[in-house]
Design a protein around this motif. Structure first.
Motif, PDB file in Angstrom:
ATOM      1  N   ARG A  78       0.480  51.076   2.591  1.00 24.92           N
ATOM      2  CA  ARG A  78       0.581  52.149   3.585  1.00 24.92           C
ATOM      3  C   ARG A  78      -0.724  52.925   3.753  1.00 24.92           C
ATOM      4  O   ARG A  78      -0.810  53.752   4.671  1.00 24.92           O
ATOM      5  CB  ARG A  78       1.694  53.120   3.176  1.00 24.92           C
ATOM      6  N   GLY A 374      -0.886  45.383   3.362  1.00 29.31           N
ATOM      7  CA  GLY A 374      -1.453  46.406   4.224  1.00 29.31           C
ATOM      8  C   GLY A 374      -2.403  45.824   5.251  1.00 29.31           C
ATOM      9  O   GLY A 374      -2.384  46.231   6.429  1.00 29.31           O
ATOM     10  N   ARG A 377      -0.558  43.989   8.052  1.00 32.12           N
ATOM     11  CA  ARG A 377       0.053  44.887   9.028  1.00 32.12           C
ATOM     12  C   ARG A 377      -0.971  45.589   9.909  1.00 32.12           C
ATOM     13  O   ARG A 377      -0.600  46.188  10.919  1.00 32.12           O
ATOM     14  CB  ARG A 377       0.853  45.971   8.291  1.00 32.12           C
TER      15      ARG A 377
END
Length: 421
Positions: A78, A374, A377
């Motif tokens: 994230r 991460g 994404r």
């Protein structure tokens, strides 16, 4: 043939989707961790019993490390890209400090002849495992900045300070005698140089230096020379020098196509040393057979393919180099461990990533998976696909059918009175 061609087309279309690397990383890593927990519990019962511990002792410790690693993986997945780059030098300095503390008497902790751990009483930490993550971040950030400045066409900028810094990490790790982790760092260094387009003559010179250094390290230490002599051995010798390597092969042979059954392995009961750590793949081969070992290989192949897709599918240089280095780390360590268990490489003492028992190894490998998730994404195509999926989700209409609608406080306008005749 027509059905086969249709299947190939559908399979190729599925692989070409922008979210395929993301799902492959998450799915393969999750399956490796879950299957690893099962095999750790099955292979560690004898070791726990011999040490007077509960049979689930190693399983509990591995589950704690897995949960902590999952938290770290979610956090890293994230994090925005700028925070990833902000971690470069704090992580590198922390790893160097940890490797120096290992050599301090009273702080460093020795296991099986290697002094690689720092003991904190209830748990031990192995800083060399986190040196791989530090090299991923530092090497990617360094090469990305040099690539942006267009200085990598000069040898001095290509090699300095990347090669001296990596050699320093290797020397600090070798102070504790951990040659297996050093080999993984060498593979990561070659991977970084390959990604930036280093010339082949540079690879030849660096490879020659690495071969000479490894030969010297093997010849000067007797037990490493004995391990090298066990490569390809198929018969026991009177001195029992290759006892572990031979019983690893016996475990694979006893497993056959489908294995003896989960928990029914025989070699782990005193014949196969380190069955839940370095030789967990041999224990898997005995209990789950060829089908189980091929499944593990397929999961690592999927994870490696997804990591390569992440590295090739981005225009950000830091993401490309970091994803490539992390993928090289996991694949190289898996190859070293699997080659040791199969008798194709010397026994290096490195765990199988995400699979073997080991808290520090699990934490560092989960961090690498979090970094890959991460980055998978972060590509524009993946962001657009995730936004489209959340917008077109079927959950919101289903909830609207179940949950009552909110009542508004506004009153409806009164109707005009009816006129009577």
């Amino acid at each position: 043939m027509a059905r086969l061609r249709a299947f190939r087309e559908r399979f190729g279309e599925a692989l070409a989707k922008p979210l395929t690397p993301y799902y492959l990383i998450v799915g393969s890593a999750l399956l490796l961790v879950v299957l690893g927990l099962v095999m750790v519990f099955s292979a560690s019962q004898n070791t726990a019993r011999d040490n007077g511990l509960p049979i689930a002792f190693f399983l509990r410790k591995q589950m704690i490390a897995m949960l902590l690693g999952a938290v770290l993986a979610v956090v890293l997945a994230r994090l925005p890209l700028r925070l990833h780059r902000a971690l470069v030098y704090p992580l590198l300095l922390g790893v160097v400090a940890g490797l120096l503390l290992v050599a301090v008497p009273g702080i460093g902790y020795q296991v099986n002849g290697n002094r690689n751990w720092i003991s904190f009483g209830l748990f031990q930490v192995q800083p060399s495992e986190f040196a791989k993550l530090a090299l991923v971040y530092w090497g990617a950030d360094l090469l990305a900045r040099k690539q942006k400045a267009r200085t990598l066409d000069q040898w001095k900028h290509l090699l300095v300070p990347l090669v001296p810094g990596t050699v320093l990490l290797m020397l600090l790790i070798m102070l504790g005698g951990d040659m297996g982790t050093t080999m993984v760092l060498v593979a990561m260094l070659f991977g970084l140089l390959w990604m930036v387009g280093a010339p082949l003559r540079l690879f030849g010179a660096t490879l020659g230096i690495a071969v000479v250094a490894c030969t010297a390290l093997i010849i000067t230490v007797p037990h490493r020379l004995d391990r090298l002599a066990c490569v390809g051995v198929t018969r026991p010798d009177p001195n029992l020098n290759c006892f572990q390597a031979l019983h690893g092969l016996y475990a694979f042979a006893a497993g056959g196509p489908f294995g003896s059954g989960l928990g029914a392995g025989v070699e782990k009961w005193g014949q196969l040393p380190e069955a839940h750590t370095d030789f967990i793949f041999a224990a898997t081969g005995e209990e789950l057979g060829l089908v189980g070992t091929l499944s593990v290989l397929a999961l690592f192949a999927a994870l490696g393919y997804a990591g390569i897709r992440v590295a090739l599918g981005t225009k950000d240089l830091f993401v490309r180099y970091a994803a490539g280095a992390a993928t090289t780390w996991i694949m190289a360590q898996a190859v070293v461990n699997l080659g040791s268990a199969l008798g194709l490489l010397p026994i290096a003492g490195v765990p199988l990533p995400l699979f073997s028992y080991g808290g520090s190894a699990m934490l560092s490998a989960m961090c690498a998976v979090g970094v890959l998730i991460g980055f998978a994404r972060s590509s524009p195509a993946a962001k657009a696909a995730l936004a489209a999926r959340s917008h077109n989700s079927r959950l919101r209409p289903r909830l609207a059918r179940v949950l009552p609608r909110r009542r508004t406080t506004a009153r409806t306008a009164p109707r005009p009175p009816r006129r009577e005749r």
